[in-house]
Write an enzyme that holds these catalytic residues in place. Structure first.
Site, mmCIF file in Angstrom:
data_model
loop_
_atom_site.group_PDB
_atom_site.id
_atom_site.type_symbol
_atom_site.label_atom_id
_atom_site.label_comp_id
_atom_site.label_asym_id
_atom_site.label_seq_id
_atom_site.Cartn_x
_atom_site.Cartn_y
_atom_site.Cartn_z
ATOM 1 N N ASP A 176 0.870 -1.186 0.000
ATOM 2 C CA ASP A 176 0.000 0.000 0.000
ATOM 3 C C ASP A 176 0.901 1.228 0.000
ATOM 4 O O ASP A 176 1.807 1.353 0.834
ATOM 5 C CB ASP A 176 -0.902 -0.020 1.248
ATOM 6 N N ASP A 198 -3.862 2.319 -5.228
ATOM 7 C CA ASP A 198 -2.549 2.325 -4.567
ATOM 8 C C ASP A 198 -2.270 1.063 -3.749
ATOM 9 O O ASP A 198 -1.392 1.065 -2.911
ATOM 10 C CB ASP A 198 -2.376 3.587 -3.706
ATOM 11 N N GLU A 199 -3.062 -0.001 -3.964
ATOM 12 C CA GLU A 199 -2.760 -1.206 -3.197
ATOM 13 C C GLU A 199 -2.993 -2.476 -4.008
ATOM 14 O O GLU A 199 -3.820 -2.502 -4.913
ATOM 15 C CB GLU A 199 -3.565 -1.258 -1.892
HETATM 16 P P1 TTP Z 1 -5.295 5.130 1.113
HETATM 17 O O1 TTP Z 1 -4.288 4.055 0.847
HETATM 18 O O2 TTP Z 1 -6.459 4.807 1.992
HETATM 19 O O3 TTP Z 1 -4.575 6.380 1.797
HETATM 20 P P2 TTP Z 1 -3.156 6.997 1.531
HETATM 21 O O4 TTP Z 1 -2.360 6.221 0.526
HETATM 22 O O5 TTP Z 1 -3.317 8.458 1.212
HETATM 23 O O6 TTP Z 1 -2.485 6.914 2.963
HETATM 24 P P3 TTP Z 1 -1.883 5.634 3.702
HETATM 25 O O7 TTP Z 1 -0.430 5.953 3.882
HETATM 26 O O8 TTP Z 1 -2.626 5.563 4.985
HETATM 27 O O9 TTP Z 1 -2.101 4.451 2.826
HETATM 28 O O10 TTP Z 1 -5.882 5.701 -0.238
HETATM 29 C C1 TTP Z 1 -5.083 5.853 -1.419
HETATM 30 C C2 TTP Z 1 -5.446 7.117 -2.152
HETATM 31 O O11 TTP Z 1 -6.827 7.106 -2.505
HETATM 32 C C3 TTP Z 1 -5.254 8.386 -1.328
HETATM 33 O O12 TTP Z 1 -3.950 8.917 -1.436
HETATM 34 C C4 TTP Z 1 -6.292 9.318 -1.875
HETATM 35 C C5 TTP Z 1 -7.375 8.418 -2.397
HETATM 36 N N1 TTP Z 1 -8.516 8.463 -1.467
HETATM 37 C C6 TTP Z 1 -9.552 9.351 -1.715
HETATM 38 O O13 TTP Z 1 -9.546 10.037 -2.743
HETATM 39 N N2 TTP Z 1 -10.590 9.424 -0.821
HETATM 40 C C7 TTP Z 1 -10.634 8.670 0.326
HETATM 41 O O14 TTP Z 1 -11.578 8.794 1.129
HETATM 42 C C8 TTP Z 1 -9.550 7.755 0.572
HETATM 43 C C9 TTP Z 1 -9.548 6.904 1.822
HETATM 44 C C10 TTP Z 1 -8.531 7.697 -0.339
HETATM 45 MG MG MG Z 2 -2.161 4.143 0.715
#
Ligand code: TTP
Ligand code: MG
Length: 398
Positions: A11, A111-112
């Site tokens: 992730d 992103d995962e």
């Molecule tokens: P996530 O992997 O949930 O968050 P992140 O990568 O920003 O942070 P983390 O280090 O905790 O993994 O989500 C991936 C991307 O998806 C995030 O950068 C932005 C987008 N996203 C949104 O647009 N709206 C949302 O509510 C969420 C949770 C994510």
């Molecule tokens: Mg993330």
């Protein structure tokens, strides 16, 4: 040799925010919120943030928080606009690096992904070394960071990737799953949402260890609690992540800088949002059938309308076409709107149901080629005339 399942879950860290920091290195090390900015670069205090950098999380900011609230917690934060095409480009680069090592990849979001390393012990004696290599290559080649979890089951690998963020690497040895999960708050287990968390908290159950220690018959009595969550807490592997089950729909919406009742402006916004929806569909290989449009009036009253297409699609033009019809049916035509959104759900196979197949296939190919060009030359490389109109108006509503 006995079959051995081994999973890595990757992730990306603060994904959109990290890409923004890479694009503009002066933002590195600073609290940034990915929200919206006006053409003069000033932040727009409406709507929610997509994500924020770890420097902003220290202040309590998080994804989905209203921008004004995030700015209250962290007034010095810098608000940056989203560059969706850059996120898609970075995501593709990341997963092509993963593909150098992982025999199978199950992407479950932008992103995962789960990387399936089952039965690879002979070629990869140490998955920790491989994970480090993947992290290093992502950092060197894409300029962002990833967290990785390694375990024998998908669910534990996923919890492990979230365990130490950012730039985390957590390996949970087979047999130690229960010990690893035990001290964690129950919400860390995928599948335990806010409602179930409250339900358990009311019963005094805060950690996965406490959940695991309940008897099976007790869990069965709760009725509402899926038994496989309890099994997961006990380190028993019965949770499975369907490929692409992460998305049940793809949608985009936008809160305007100023409320607008200008049909041309509203349709141009809808077109721009449809472009993003279409590009995400094609990127993930999704085909959806049910298009829906949402509008919000200046008094915050929100309305949605949906309709099913005759066949699943990933073609922007088809999504927008139905979206335009729905918008015109939904909106009274004069009351100013605050927000417009479009989405698609009902994912299925790309069935060949229409007589005009070849025309549709050609259109899909064309749009995929446009995606490729935008990836190389930027979103503005190819812009529909109606969206160009938005650029001329500098994004302002009427
Ligand atoms: P996530 O992997 O949930 O968050 P992140 O990568 O920003 O942070 P983390 O280090 O905790 O993994 O989500 C991936 C991307 O998806 C995030 O950068 C932005 C987008 N996203 C949104 O647009 N709206 C949302 O509510 C969420 C949770 C994510
Ligand atoms: Mg993330």
């Amino acid at each position: 040799m006995t079959p051995r399942s081994s999973w890595m879950h990757l992730d990306l860290d603060a994904f959109f925010a990290s890409v923004e920091q890479k694009l503009n290195p002066s933002l590195i090390g600073k609290p940034i919120l990915v929200g919206r900015v006006d053409p003069q670069g000033r932040s727009v205090p409406r709507g929610v943030i997509a994500t924020c950098s770890y420097e902003a999380r220290v202040f309590g900011c998080h994804s989905g928080m209203p921008l004004f609230q995030a700015l209250k917690l962290c007034p010095q934060a810098i608000v940056v606009g989203g560059h969706y095409e850059e996120y898609i480009k970075a995501s593709r680069e990341v997963f092509s690096i993963c593909a150098r090592y992982a025999p199978k990849i199950q992407q479950i979001g932008i992103d995962e992904a789960f990387l399936d390393f089952s039965n690879t012990d002979l070629i990869y004696p140490s998955l920790v070394d491989i994970a480090k290599k993947i992290q290093k290559e992502i950092k060197n080649e894409v300029g962002i960071t990833a967290s990785i979890g390694i375990a024998a089951s998908q669910v534990v690998a996923k919890v492990a990737s979230d365990f130490k963020k950012p730039v985390g690497l957590t390996y949970v040895e087979k047999g130690r799953e229960k010990i690893f999960l035990s001290p964690l708050p129950i919400k860390d287990l995928p599948g335990i949402g806010v409602k179930m968390e409250i339900y358990f908290h009311n019963l005094g159950i805060k950690t996965l260890g406490q959940l695991a220690s309940l008897s099976r018959s007790m869990i069965e009595k709760f009725g509402r609690v899926p038994i496989n969550l309890w099994e997961a807490a006990n380190g028993i592997d019965t949770l499975w992540f369907e490929p692409r089950s992460g998305a049940k729909s793809v949608s985009r919406s936008e809160t305007f800088e100023k409320n607008s009742n200008d049909l041309k402006f509203i349709l141009a916004k809808l077109q721009a949002l449809s472009e993003e929806v279409g590009s995400e569909l094609r990127f993930n290989g999704y085909f959806g059938r049910c298009v829906y449009v949402t509008i919000r009036y200046n008094n915050f009253k929100t309305f949605s309308r949906q309709r099913v297409l005759p066949y699943p699609t990933a073609i922007t033009r088809e999504v927008y076409g139905l979206g335009e019809t729905l918008l015109k049916e939904l909106w009274d035509g004069y009351t100013p709107l605050r927000l417009v959104g479009i989405g698609i759900s009902g994912f299925g196979e790309n069935t060949q149901a229409s007589l005009f197949n070849t025309v549709r296939e050609k259109r899909l190919e064309l749009e995929k080629r446009i995606d490729g060009l935008r990836e190389r030359f930027g979103q503005s490389a190819l812009v529909p005339a109606s969206v160009l109109f938005l650029a001329k108006r500098k994004g302002a509503g009427g």
